[in-house]
Design an enzyme around this catalytic site. Structure first.
Site, PDB file in Angstrom:
ATOM      1  N   LYS A 184     -68.440  72.605 -39.651  1.00 35.30           N
ATOM      2  CA  LYS A 184     -68.849  72.179 -40.991  1.00 35.30           C
ATOM      3  C   LYS A 184     -67.926  71.052 -41.464  1.00 35.30           C
ATOM      4  O   LYS A 184     -66.742  71.267 -41.718  1.00 35.30           O
ATOM      5  CB  LYS A 184     -68.784  73.314 -42.004  1.00 35.30           C
ATOM      6  CG  LYS A 184     -69.455  72.933 -43.347  1.00 35.30           C
ATOM      7  CD  LYS A 184     -68.962  73.738 -44.517  1.00 35.30           C
ATOM      8  CE  LYS A 184     -67.759  73.171 -45.199  1.00 35.30           C
ATOM      9  NZ  LYS A 184     -68.022  71.916 -45.948  1.00 35.30           N
ATOM     10  N   GLU A 258     -54.459  75.215 -40.671  1.00 34.21           N
ATOM     11  CA  GLU A 258     -53.550  74.079 -40.921  1.00 34.21           C
ATOM     12  C   GLU A 258     -53.774  73.679 -42.366  1.00 34.21           C
ATOM     13  O   GLU A 258     -54.824  73.142 -42.723  1.00 34.21           O
ATOM     14  CB  GLU A 258     -53.849  72.935 -39.942  1.00 34.21           C
ATOM     15  CG  GLU A 258     -52.761  71.889 -39.890  1.00 34.21           C
ATOM     16  CD  GLU A 258     -53.083  70.669 -40.741  1.00 34.21           C
ATOM     17  OE1 GLU A 258     -52.506  70.596 -41.857  1.00 34.21           O
ATOM     18  OE2 GLU A 258     -53.883  69.835 -40.328  1.00 34.21           O
ATOM     19  N   CYS A 292     -51.981  65.852 -45.416  1.00 37.54           N
ATOM     20  CA  CYS A 292     -51.303  67.130 -45.611  1.00 37.54           C
ATOM     21  C   CYS A 292     -49.824  67.060 -45.257  1.00 37.54           C
ATOM     22  O   CYS A 292     -49.006  67.769 -45.837  1.00 37.54           O
ATOM     23  CB  CYS A 292     -51.995  68.226 -44.805  1.00 37.54           C
ATOM     24  SG  CYS A 292     -52.280  67.798 -43.088  1.00 37.54           S
ATOM     25  N   GLU A 389     -48.535  70.183 -54.314  1.00 35.47           N
ATOM     26  CA  GLU A 389     -49.130  69.155 -53.464  1.00 35.47           C
ATOM     27  C   GLU A 389     -50.111  68.342 -54.304  1.00 35.47           C
ATOM     28  O   GLU A 389     -51.134  68.857 -54.765  1.00 35.47           O
ATOM     29  CB  GLU A 389     -49.851  69.784 -52.271  1.00 35.47           C
ATOM     30  CG  GLU A 389     -50.398  68.743 -51.312  1.00 35.47           C
ATOM     31  CD  GLU A 389     -51.152  69.355 -50.142  1.00 35.47           C
ATOM     32  OE1 GLU A 389     -51.037  68.821 -49.024  1.00 35.47           O
ATOM     33  OE2 GLU A 389     -51.853  70.359 -50.346  1.00 35.47           O
TER      34      GLU A 389
END
Length: 478
Positions: A184, A258, A292, A389
């Site tokens: 996906k 991850e 990331c 973040e």
């Protein structure tokens, strides 16, 4: 003062990529409509132009795709590794042949500069397929014991920041080890995955081995929860990663996550300043900071803080923001209105908490989603911009006096994905790197990737490794 250098426009041609008005789901080797007929639109972040209409997969489509992958698994896993390798090599070569087309497509759908998609993303995509093609007939010698077996059907969910590269990170090792895939892509960047479906057909990949299901979060949730999926691989936010971990707890499914990061870039007083500045810029402003493992926290030794910040501000003033298809562009568009809103909110919170904000003089285009490169100084470890973040072109600067203080501050985060160390002393690099709780530590560089090297995190940055020999293990029964 007028610049000594004037950059004439150098646009890459859009004509090289032919985007259809609509795309279906890719199931069992064919494009098909969603069972309930639902569709959504994908837009270009730099212009807000609608690029195409995409079929939106639902739970019934997930079931169809998993059944197709299960049916294909018996034949695909029974092939000798050398035969599977031929398909992977063929896919890698087609990606190379179509790299210019795919780079333009990725830039249009994602918003990142063409020089990044052309010079970083696409070469790495091809390299991952080449690399794992080489492993396909050597699994008995990979260090996982004799006769390691594939798991079955892999359900894979990828993010929007590196759409085609994250696809390669997941599909290449899955196919090399004999698994079949239902993937996906992110709802804001589905096009390169659908073009990859066409590459699979061009390479003659057997039907059902790779299936592509565009959709929203509910599509991914249905895929993760499907009882006939044997492996779940996810790259994305920590919040969604936790939901996935809860969903698969107690099941037979093998999981690789991850997740997010808040990487520390540590600059010591003996570091080469100009080289460090380039690494800092690459660490946080590459792909508009939507990475990331971005070096979003700069830890600089107090004695060189002023010198480094002066040099860094001069460098930021030379960055060019604008049309991502222009080969001169350094800073492209933010991927979506939702992401731009999040960045704007967190930056405003940083200012409200007393951190000092600075951005170079920067004219933002009228249409699209844009955010100027931003620097925060007078930051403490308690500030939101030093803890959360942001996933945008925002750098928080903190200082330290001793190596132990640098390590303590670098590790003072729930994340543990990446870090960078800048110093001329090799002994200091080794000593500090061994104390950092980060899955990847770069020395005198940042954001360097190679398919032979494992990548992954500690703590809330996830578990498992992708890339390298280690990336095979998540797709094998060992």
């Amino acid at each position: 003062m007028a610049s000594a250098f004037v950059y004439a426009p150098a646009p890459e041609s859009r004509a090289i990529v032919d985007i259809a008005p609509s795309y279906g789901l890719f199931i069992d080797g064919e494009f098909t409509e969603a069972a309930d007929g639902k569709v959504f639109k994908t837009v270009s972040p730099s212009s807000e132009e609608v690029l195409s209409e995409i079929a939106q997969a639902g739970s019934e489509d997930v079931d169809r795709a998993v059944r197709a992958a299960r049916k294909a698994f018996g034949t695909w896993s029974a092939l000798p590794g050398s035969e599977r390798a031929k398909y992977l090599f063929r896919i890698a070569r087609i990606i190379q042949e179509r790299s210019r087309e795919l780079a333009v497509l990725e830039t249009l759908d994602n918003g990142k500069p063409i020089k990044e998609t052309r010079d970083a993303d696409l070469p790495l995509v091809a390299a991952h397929f080449f690399y794992y093609a080489g492993w396909a007939d050597k699994l008995d010698h990979a260090g996982f014991g004799a006769n390691p077996r594939p798991l079955g059907v892999a359900g894979q969910v990828i993010p929007w920041n590196f759409p085609l590269l994250m696809l390669a990170w997941k599909i290449a090792p899955a196919l090399a080890t004999g698994n079949t895939v239902v993937l996906k892509p992110a709802e804001t960047t589905p096009l390169s995955a659908l073009f990859f479906a066409d590459i699979c057909r061009q390479a003659g990949l057997p039907r059902g081995v790779v299936n592509i299901l565009p959709g929203y979060g509910d599509t991914g949730a249905a895929l993760v929860a499907h009882p006939d999926v044997n492996k779940v691989a996810f790259t994305g936010s920590t919040a969604v990663g936790k939901e996935i971990a809860r969903a698969v707890a107690g099941s037979h499914k093998k999981v690789t996550l991850e997740l997010g990061g808040k990487g520390a870039n540590i600059v010591f007083d003996d570091a080469p300043i100009d080289q460090a500045v380039e690494g800092i810029v690459n660490g946080i402003f590459f792909n508009q900071g939507q990475v990331c493992c971005a070096g979003s926290r700069l830890l600089v030794q107090e004695s060189v803080q002023d010198e480094l910040l002066d040099s860094l501000k001069r460098r930021l003033s030379t960055l060019r923001l604008g049309d991502p298809l222009d080969k001169n562009t350094d800073i492209g568009a933010i991927n979506s209105a939702e992401q731009l809103s999040r960045i704007t909110s967190l930056v405003a919170q940083g200012e409200a908490e007393g951190a000092e904000r600075w951005s170079p003089a920067c004219e933002l285009p009228e249409s699209g989603y844009w955010f100027a490169p931003t620097l925060f100084t007078n930051v403490t470890q308690a500030h939101t911009v030093a803890r959360d973040e942001i996933f945008g072109p925002v750098l928080s600067v903190l200082t330290f006096r001793t190596p132990d203080e640098a390590v303590a501050k670098a590790n003072n985060t729930p994340y543990g994905l990446s870090a960078g160390i800048w110093t001329e002393k090799g002994s200091r690099i080794l000593a500090v790197a061994n104390k950092l709780r980060a899955g990847v530590v770069w020395s005198n560089t940042f954001n360097k990737f190679d398919p032979t090297s494992p990548f992954g995190g500690y703590k809330e940055s996830g578990f498992g490794r992708e890339g390298g020999r280690h990336g095979l293990e998540g797709y094998l029964d060992v």
